[in-house]
Motif scaffolding. Structure first.
Motif, short mmCIF file in Angstrom:
data_model
loop_
_atom_site.label_atom_id
_atom_site.label_comp_id
_atom_site.label_asym_id
_atom_site.label_seq_id
_atom_site.Cartn_x
_atom_site.Cartn_y
_atom_site.Cartn_z
N LEU A 127 -139.38 41.70 13.58
CA LEU A 127 -138.10 41.20 13.10
C LEU A 127 -137.19 40.94 14.30
N ILE A 128 -136.72 39.69 14.42
CA ILE A 128 -135.82 39.29 15.50
C ILE A 128 -134.41 39.23 14.95
N ASP A 181 -134.58 33.23 8.88
CA ASP A 181 -133.41 33.69 8.10
C ASP A 181 -133.82 34.57 6.93
N LEU A 182 -134.32 35.74 7.27
CA LEU A 182 -134.77 36.69 6.24
C LEU A 182 -133.64 37.06 5.29
N THR A 238 -136.87 36.16 11.39
CA THR A 238 -135.57 36.25 12.03
C THR A 238 -134.56 36.70 11.00
N CYS A 239 -133.50 37.35 11.46
CA CYS A 239 -132.48 37.85 10.53
C CYS A 239 -131.17 38.04 11.27
N ARG A 240 -130.09 37.73 10.61
CA ARG A 240 -128.78 38.00 11.19
C ARG A 240 -128.53 39.50 11.25
N SER A 241 -127.88 39.91 12.30
CA SER A 241 -127.55 41.33 12.44
C SER A 241 -126.29 41.65 11.63
N GLY A 242 -125.88 42.91 11.66
CA GLY A 242 -124.65 43.32 10.98
C GLY A 242 -124.82 43.46 9.49
#
Length: 483
Positions: free
Chosen positions: A57-58, A114-115, A141-145
């Motif tokens: 996971l990035i 964009d998970l 890939t996934c946005r953090s936070g």
């Protein structure tokens, strides 16, 4: 290739499979720019993880270079792999398939960009189940936070745990490095926000184009931003034109004939501000919505939600829009990184208002499963609200909603949903026991959690088992105070 098989592949995959040594940057980045600059930290660790069939996971902010990093990792694999690119779309358990290949001996990797959007799709967990059964590692890939926190919860609800993923979080780059890159690549830096993508996305030029738009064109883009904030879109930033027209009319009083809409959308398309699909949907780059499109007067995300629910409540045919707004409001309240009580309270109230409106519009006899889902989510919203105000009243409302959901979510028909709702019910009783009727409410909590454990066993769902056992333990602790 049989016609049905081909259609199924086209429905679920951007690219069914591609030799990793032959992949082009555009297949990962699509219309985004490609340059010689990218993050390289810990690439060897990630490559090793994929080669050992470990999920990766990035993580990172918008424009931090997550997708580009994934491309670089794939290109540097020591052994050639077949890469499948999933679309962000609802999954049907009955027909979802892993693509067949001529090179059946070659190992594979499943790529999900964009998970945080993919987990919003129906029955998304089927992809993970089938990949893991076939020992196909997933690169995502996934946005953090806040987005990452939401992903963790939604995946854990389906018994997929990110603890087993190799995770890499891409950091911001320093201003000095950005200036060096911008000088070499002849780029402007006025929109630089710490991410490498903000250098190369041409945000300065897009910003100038937005400023040159006329009033109606800006209203269309601002209407899209309203929908985006409230989570009212499909898949990968696909906005229904009907939804855009609705918001533009109700919020900005833009009421045009079809040919006028066509003309304005064509102008926005020429300026590369949007893309228009054959299906009459509109696509827009996420970075443009977040960093370029602004509102005429300052309005918070909470203000946008309040405005949207106020206009949607007046309509009788906007159930899908209301449901998406309700779910997103619940996410905002539940995953607030600021963790302010005011924010949690207000978003919980919006979610409650939206779910209640849906229940008023819903025909129970036609769609009982949908009714149960809304009742379960309504119960969760009341639990959220009980953390900040009126604990007795809101816990009792949460209990009522959970009990309504359990009329449909029986152990025999929907065991996993049954266990989830029983767990929520038990938690509501525990909270209530802290302020009144400890004996009775603790015993009710124990009953609910015990029922949840009929499904949430240690062998099948260890994390859920641990959570419910923890709730059960808390109930016994409170009960011990009075017995």
């Amino acid at each position: 290739m049989p016609w049905e098989y081909k259609k199924t592949i086209e429905r679920y995959y951007e690219i069914a499979w591609r030799n990793s040594s032959l992949i082009e940057p555009s297949e990962f980045l699509k219309d985004r720019p490609y340059s010689n600059y990218h993050h390289i930290e810990k690439e060897d660790d990630v490559i090793e993880s994929l080669e050992n069939k470990m999920d990766v996971l990035i993580l990172g902010r918008s424009l931090s270079g997550k997708t580009r990093y994934a491309y670089e990792v794939i290109k540097k694999l020591k052994e050639i792999r077949d890469i499948s690119f999933l679309k962000c779309t609802d999954i049907n358990e009955k027909d979802f398939i892993i693509p067949e290949r001529v090179t059946a001996w070659r190992k594979r990797i499943m790529f999900i960009d964009d998970l945080q959007k993919f987990v919003e799709q129906k029955i998304f967990h089927v992809v993970f189940d089938k990949c893991h059964k076939k020992e196909i590692p997933i690169l995502a890939t996934c946005r953090s936070g806040r987005d990452y926190e939401r992903v963790k919860q939604k995946m854990s609800e389906r018994n997929i745990y990110l603890d087993g993923f190799k995770k890499i979080e891409l950091k911001d780059i320093k201003k000095e490095k950005a200036e060096e890159i911008a000088e070499t690549e002849k780029k402007e830096l006025t929109k630089f926000d710490g991410t490498i993508g903000s250098i190369f996305m041409g945000l300065d030029e897009i910003g100038r184009r937005f400023e040159k738009c006329n009033g109606k064109e800006k209203s269309i883009l601002r209407s899209i931003k309203y929908l985006y904030i409230c989570g009212i879109y499909n898949g990968d930033n696909i906005f229904s034109l009907d939804w855009i027209k609705f918001v533009a009319k109700k919020v900005y009083e833009v009421d045009m004939k079809t040919y006028e809409w066509d003309d304005l959308l064509e102008e926005l398309k020429k300026d590369d501000l949007i893309k228009k699909r054959k299906s009459n949907d509109v696509l827009i780059e996420e970075a443009y919505i977040e960093k370029i499109v602004d509102f005429e007067s300052e309005i918070s995300d909470l203000g946008v939600f309040r405005k949207m629910i106020s206009i949607l409540k007046l309509e009788k045919d906007k159930n899908e829009m209301i449901l998406k707004l309700a779910d997103r409001a619940g996410d905002y309240g539940g995953f607030s990184l600021k963790e302010t009580k005011l924010e949690m309270k207000e978003f919980a109230k919006i979610a409650i208002e939206a779910y209640t409106e849906l229940l008023n519009l819903l025909n129970y006899s036609i769609n009982k499963e949908h009714y149960a889902r809304i009742q379960d989510h309504l119960g969760g919203a009341y639990i959220m609200l009980s953390h900040v105000e009126n604990i007795v009243e809101n816990c009792k409302k949460a209990i009522k909603s959970c009990e309504e959901a359990l009329k449909v979510r029986t152990y025999e028909r929907f065991p996993m949903d049954y266990a989830k709702t029983q767990n929520n019910l038990g938690f509501a009783y525990i909270m209530l026991a802290e302020v009144e009727n400890k004996d009775e409410n603790c015993k009710n909590a124990i009953k609910a959690n015990t029922k949840a454990l009929k499904v949430r066993t240690y062998e099948r769902f260890p994390m859920d088992y641990a959570q419910t056992q923890s709730n059960l333990g808390n109930a016994y602790i409170i009960l011990a105070e009075v017995e």
